[in-house]
Design an enzyme around this catalytic site. Structure first.
Site, PDB file in Angstrom:
ATOM      1  N   HIS A 124       4.091   4.236  12.119  1.00  0.00           N
ATOM      2  CA  HIS A 124       3.166   5.183  12.751  1.00  0.00           C
ATOM      3  C   HIS A 124       3.840   6.052  13.816  1.00  0.00           C
ATOM      4  O   HIS A 124       3.151   6.687  14.610  1.00  0.00           O
ATOM      5  CB  HIS A 124       1.961   4.466  13.387  1.00  0.00           C
ATOM      6  CG  HIS A 124       1.138   3.677  12.428  1.00  0.00           C
ATOM      7  ND1 HIS A 124      -0.133   3.215  12.737  1.00  0.00           N
ATOM      8  CD2 HIS A 124       1.383   3.240  11.178  1.00  0.00           C
ATOM      9  CE1 HIS A 124      -0.631   2.532  11.715  1.00  0.00           C
ATOM     10  NE2 HIS A 124       0.283   2.534  10.752  1.00  0.00           N
ATOM     11  N   GLU A 138      -5.125   1.543   2.816  1.00  0.00           N
ATOM     12  CA  GLU A 138      -4.896   0.496   3.811  1.00  0.00           C
ATOM     13  C   GLU A 138      -4.997   1.024   5.236  1.00  0.00           C
ATOM     14  O   GLU A 138      -5.559   0.361   6.122  1.00  0.00           O
ATOM     15  CB  GLU A 138      -3.512  -0.139   3.587  1.00  0.00           C
ATOM     16  CG  GLU A 138      -3.271  -1.419   4.395  1.00  0.00           C
ATOM     17  CD  GLU A 138      -2.701  -1.178   5.791  1.00  0.00           C
ATOM     18  OE1 GLU A 138      -2.702  -2.135   6.600  1.00  0.00           O
ATOM     19  OE2 GLU A 138      -2.274  -0.036   6.079  1.00  0.00           O
ATOM     20  N   GLU A 139      -4.477   2.211   5.467  1.00  0.00           N
ATOM     21  CA  GLU A 139      -4.441   2.741   6.832  1.00  0.00           C
ATOM     22  C   GLU A 139      -5.819   3.146   7.349  1.00  0.00           C
ATOM     23  O   GLU A 139      -5.988   3.429   8.538  1.00  0.00           O
ATOM     24  CB  GLU A 139      -3.489   3.942   6.906  1.00  0.00           C
ATOM     25  CG  GLU A 139      -2.036   3.622   6.563  1.00  0.00           C
ATOM     26  CD  GLU A 139      -1.353   2.734   7.598  1.00  0.00           C
ATOM     27  OE1 GLU A 139      -2.020   2.339   8.566  1.00  0.00           O
ATOM     28  OE2 GLU A 139      -0.159   2.443   7.429  1.00  0.00           O
ATOM     29  N   GLU A 183       4.210  -6.049   3.434  1.00  0.00           N
ATOM     30  CA  GLU A 183       4.437  -5.246   4.631  1.00  0.00           C
ATOM     31  C   GLU A 183       5.795  -5.624   5.216  1.00  0.00           C
ATOM     32  O   GLU A 183       6.317  -6.714   4.962  1.00  0.00           O
ATOM     33  CB  GLU A 183       3.340  -5.515   5.663  1.00  0.00           C
ATOM     34  CG  GLU A 183       1.947  -5.061   5.237  1.00  0.00           C
ATOM     35  CD  GLU A 183       1.664  -3.604   5.579  1.00  0.00           C
ATOM     36  OE1 GLU A 183       2.602  -2.896   6.010  1.00  0.00           O
ATOM     37  OE2 GLU A 183       0.511  -3.182   5.408  1.00  0.00           O
ATOM     38  N   ASP A 202       6.269   1.302   6.579  1.00  0.00           N
ATOM     39  CA  ASP A 202       4.842   1.007   6.432  1.00  0.00           C
ATOM     40  C   ASP A 202       4.195   1.957   5.441  1.00  0.00           C
ATOM     41  O   ASP A 202       3.604   2.954   5.826  1.00  0.00           O
ATOM     42  CB  ASP A 202       4.177   1.127   7.817  1.00  0.00           C
ATOM     43  CG  ASP A 202       2.726   0.730   7.828  1.00  0.00           C
ATOM     44  OD1 ASP A 202       2.285   0.047   6.902  1.00  0.00           O
ATOM     45  OD2 ASP A 202       2.018   1.116   8.780  1.00  0.00           O
ATOM     46  N   HIS A 252       0.836  -1.209   0.000  1.00  0.00           N
ATOM     47  CA  HIS A 252       0.000   0.000   0.000  1.00  0.00           C
ATOM     48  C   HIS A 252       0.862   1.247   0.000  1.00  0.00           C
ATOM     49  O   HIS A 252       1.979   1.251   0.528  1.00  0.00           O
ATOM     50  CB  HIS A 252      -0.972  -0.001   1.181  1.00  0.00           C
ATOM     51  CG  HIS A 252      -0.350   0.123   2.534  1.00  0.00           C
ATOM     52  ND1 HIS A 252      -0.147   1.334   3.164  1.00  0.00           N
ATOM     53  CD2 HIS A 252       0.097  -0.825   3.408  1.00  0.00           C
ATOM     54  CE1 HIS A 252       0.389   1.134   4.353  1.00  0.00           C
ATOM     55  NE2 HIS A 252       0.570  -0.166   4.534  1.00  0.00           N
TER      56      HIS A 252
END
Length: 404
Positions: A390, A178-179, A203, A144, A115
């Site tokens: 994140h 995706e998030e 991922e 990510d 993603h």
């Protein structure tokens, strides 16, 4: 890259004979990809592409489109359509997907997914640009999941350089939502997963170990909306119905719904209420994050939430509960485990230990959508080793893991 490349090779060969095949041509090609890989990462990380930043997502998706096209793929954009699964926080226009197909001369069909969206807000790039410090390459979304995009691009480039075409078809699907639980892409992942012999989700692996994931958590949300009645907080509070009071009561009576023994987690994470300091709030909202290991547990936790919500502190307040199934769990299948064990043997020939993650670490995955309608292998965390998803100022990949 070798990890993905060798497991990819295993699907094509479908035989233990492949383990003994000479790997030096692969090594030579892949090891030369480290510098170009980092160049690609710098380009990807230098484009801000938060899940709600449609302009940034359009920019990065065009770059991915062009790169896949240059590799010889049949490439298309897929805009979110009528089959989109809308949740309370779904943007009006999520990012488009990039799909590419590469036709070979064999029979096996491989699906590679990653993603392009991140959790970061527009403007953060100026203070946190791409940089390399020793064995770490830093950047927003670098682990990510922009390393996953780079991994796919450079694996396909390596196949091209080796003139390897013994696959039937390689399909790439890279999404931009995706998030936010993939409202637009989930249906495509399920469809493509069922059409392919194996799915590899790119991922990142873990910085502390080379780990692929065979099991991931399912994710849901409890959304609690309270409607009360506004009134003056100073002169007539008794005429109001305090939505914040009722919200607080509801949250407190649902604090114990987690069940660690069953892998069920429910935690209240966001809350808002009212409009002014001197007004009894007429509205309040809260949401809870839910994690489960089995899809049946969604029903278990939803039933408990709805039963508890019938008990109210303020009888004439209105309590509305919505339970969103945002992402199914990925459960280790015999087929995925067999392929993972095979990959472990291949990886051991590099002198490396591949950890097979059969216990969920708590995160969810798009791979779970790809596994919904198939018994074929679906493997998560095929990416390079990374850390700090994140997290501001602390997201990186290990440069030394790129070739591996």
């Amino acid at each position: 890259m070798k990890k993905l490349f060798l497991v990819f090779w295993a699907v094509i060969c479908n035989s233990a004979i492949c383990i003994a095949a000479p790997q030096e041509p692969i090594y030579s090609v892949v090891e030369k990809e480290q510098k170009p890989f980092l160049d690609t990462l710098k380009e990807l990380v230098s484009i801000e592409s938060g899940s709600r930043d449609r302009d940034g997502l359009d920019q990065i998706s065009q770059l991915i489109f062009n790169r896949l096209k240059a590799l010889g793929g049949q490439v298309e954009f897929i805009e979110p359509g009528a089959n989109m699964y809308r949740m309370y926080d779904t943007p009006e226009k999520p990012g488009r997907m990039v799909k590419a197909e590469f036709k070979g001369s064999g029979t096996k069909k491989i699906l590679l997914i990653a993603h392009m969206d991140t959790v970061y807000l527009k403007g953060m790039l100026a203070k946190q640009p791409f940089r390399i410090d020793g064995d770490r390459a830093y950047g927003l979304g670098i682990s990510d999941d922009k390393q996953g995009i780079a991994l796919i691009l450079h694996t396909l480039d390596s196949l091209k350089k080796l003139k390897f075409k013994d696959y039937g078809k390689v399909t790439v699907l890279i999404n931009g939502d995706e998030e936010i639980s993939s409202p637009a892409a989930r249906a495509y992942f399920a469809k493509l997963g069922a059409e392919h012999d194996a799915t590899f989700s790119c991922e990142a692996s873990q910085a502390k170990s080379d780990r692929i994931a065979l099991t991931t958590a399912g994710i849901a949300a409890v959304n609690l909306n309270i409607t009360g009645k506004a009134s003056h907080a100073g002169s007539a509070p008794e005429l109001g119905r305090n939505a914040l009071d009722e919200l607080s009561f509801q949250i407190q009576q649902m604090r114990d719904l987690s069940d660690p023994k069953e892998g069920i987690k429910m935690n209240w994470t966001l809350a808002t209420a009212g409009t002014n300091r001197n007004v009894i709030p007429s509205v309040a909202f809260a949401t809870a994050d839910v994690r489960v290991m089995k899809k049946e547990d969604f029903d278990v936790i939803e039933k408990k939430v709805r039963e508890r919500s019938k008990i109210q502190q303020i009888p004439d307040a209105k309590v509305d509960v919505a339970f969103e199934r945002r992402r199914p769990p990925l459960v280790t299948s015999p087929q995925s485990l067999q392929m993972a064990e095979y990959a472990k043997k291949v990886y051991a020939e590099l002198g490396r230990d591949l950890v097979l993650g059969t216990t969920a670490a708590g995160g969810g995955t798009d791979a779970a959508f790809a596994a919904l309608d198939t018994q074929n292998p679906v493997i998560e965390s095929m990416g390079v080793q990374g850390f700090g998803a994140h997290s501001n100022d602390d997201e990186y990949i290990l440069v030394g893991s790129i070739a591996r």
